[in-house]
Design a protein around this motif. Structure first.
Motif, mmCIF file in Angstrom:
data_model
loop_
_atom_site.group_PDB
_atom_site.id
_atom_site.type_symbol
_atom_site.label_atom_id
_atom_site.label_comp_id
_atom_site.label_asym_id
_atom_site.label_seq_id
_atom_site.Cartn_x
_atom_site.Cartn_y
_atom_site.Cartn_z
ATOM 1 N N PRO A 197 6.905 -1.056 6.344
ATOM 2 C CA PRO A 197 6.647 -1.201 4.947
ATOM 3 C C PRO A 197 5.974 0.214 4.330
ATOM 4 C CG PRO A 197 4.949 -2.185 6.037
ATOM 5 C CD PRO A 197 5.896 -1.780 7.132
ATOM 6 N N ILE A 198 5.778 1.111 5.046
ATOM 7 C CA ILE A 198 5.017 2.288 4.604
ATOM 8 C C ILE A 198 6.210 3.455 4.389
ATOM 9 C CG2 ILE A 198 3.119 3.960 4.518
ATOM 10 C CD1 ILE A 198 1.983 1.615 6.659
ATOM 11 N N MET A 223 2.908 1.940 -0.496
ATOM 12 C CA MET A 223 1.974 2.611 0.466
ATOM 13 C C MET A 223 2.816 3.932 0.798
ATOM 14 S SD MET A 223 0.533 -0.797 2.565
ATOM 15 C CE MET A 223 -0.722 0.451 3.551
ATOM 16 N N HIS A 234 -1.575 -3.744 3.825
ATOM 17 C CA HIS A 234 -0.280 -4.488 3.410
ATOM 18 C C HIS A 234 -0.431 -6.102 3.492
ATOM 19 C CE1 HIS A 234 4.017 -4.936 3.235
ATOM 20 N NE2 HIS A 234 4.004 -5.512 4.266
ATOM 21 N N PRO A 255 1.069 -7.147 0.056
ATOM 22 C CA PRO A 255 2.426 -7.013 0.493
ATOM 23 C C PRO A 255 3.105 -6.400 -0.655
ATOM 24 C CG PRO A 255 1.954 -9.329 0.133
ATOM 25 C CD PRO A 255 0.629 -8.706 -0.005
#
Length: 297
Positions: free
Chosen positions: A200-201, A181, A173, A177
């Motif tokens: 962020p996943i 994912m 990431h 970015p």
């Protein structure tokens, strides 16, 4: 019996190796976790492979990924190298019922795994050339911590807290970015080891643990599978476990609809049946895991 063997025989490893063939646009690492049998298969843009490890690492760092490439990490928990390398165990064959008609060969038991190893990968892990793991522990969560971090785990049981060290997913990431994912696994505790920062996943681990839930309900097919998996019995697992059939179906649908550039899929029915000493169930789960690999490929 099976579980104690599968998780205590890290020292018995490796078998034939095949050349790694480079292909365009797709990257996959399929790993039989905690078993010692490991398939490494890479599809990426063709690169010239230097003879020296340092040069290879430099070349790997310099390679720039494009927007169409994927990396998939697939693990099967509790799988013994004996079945992967040698097929159905003659000493345990008397426990079989529904699978008794099977050819005993490893190629018949796991056709997709062996086909992939021959054509596009490297299969490692039997008693002729052992692979050693650095972890002093032989249970699942420390093993996953080692897979994701590349470090010897500091925790020795399945109650490890969430990792405080960056992992492969965190580093991915950081380097990419803007790329999507996902983590989709049958066992919820894998999420503790997979990444330090899960925000962020898109994560669906077990029946109820979820991060970024909207990403699993932006299509009717995906949402139906996600909700149906949450309602299933955990059998052959317990507590919040989600059976592999639901995890695999959700993961393949998510891959089709979202095309994440990094996807982790964790299957675990093999380990759950092994905990129960059910060799027949273990073999059936192993075949299903192989079918998932074939569908993914």
């Amino acid at each position: 019996y099976l579980d104690s063997v599968s998780e205590l025989e890290f020292e018995n490893r490796m078998t034939r190796s095949r050349r790694v063939r480079s292909m365009d646009r797709f990257g996959l690492m399929a790993t039989a976790a905690l078993s010692g049998a490991t398939l490494l298969s890479c599809w990426t843009r063709p690169v010239s492979l230097p003879n020296h490890a340092g040069e290879l690492r430099t070349a790997s760092r310099q390679e720039t990924r494009n927007a169409s490439e994927l990396v998939v990490v697939l693990t099967w928990d509790g799988v013994r190298w004996q079945e992967v390398m040698h097929g159905i165990d003659a000493q345990l064959e008397h426990q079989m019922s529904k699978t008794a008609h099977l050819d005993r060969s490893p190629e018949s038991l796991l056709p997709n795994l062996h086909r992939l190893a021959v054509t596009d990968g490297v299969l490692l892990g039997d008693d002729t050339a052992p692979i050693a793991a650095s972890s002093p522990s032989t249970v699942s969560l420390p093993g996953y911590s080692e897979i994701f971090s590349g470090r010897s785990p500091t925790c020795s049981n399945n109650d490890c807290p969430a990792t405080e060290q960056p992992t492969l997913l965190d580093e991915w990431h950081s380097a990419h970015p803007a790329t999507p994912m996902a983590i989709i696994s049958s066992w919820s505790r894998i999420a503790r080891a997979a990444a330090r920062d899960l925000s962020p996943i898109a994560v669906s681990a077990g029946r109820t643990f979820v991060v970024r839930p909207d990403e699993f309900c932006d299509s009717s097919e995906l949402c139906n599978q996600f909700n149906a998996g949450a309602q299933l019995s955990p059998w052959p697992g317990t507590e919040d476990y989600r059976p592999d059939r639901a995890t695999a179906s959700l993961a393949l649908s998510y891959l089709r609809t979202h095309r994440p550039q990094f996807l982790y899929i964790g299957l675990g029915d093999t380990d759950e049946y092994a905990h129960r000493g059910d060799y027949d169930g273990y073999l059936g789960a192993l075949q299903h895991a192989d079918e998932t690999l074939g569908a993914l490929y």
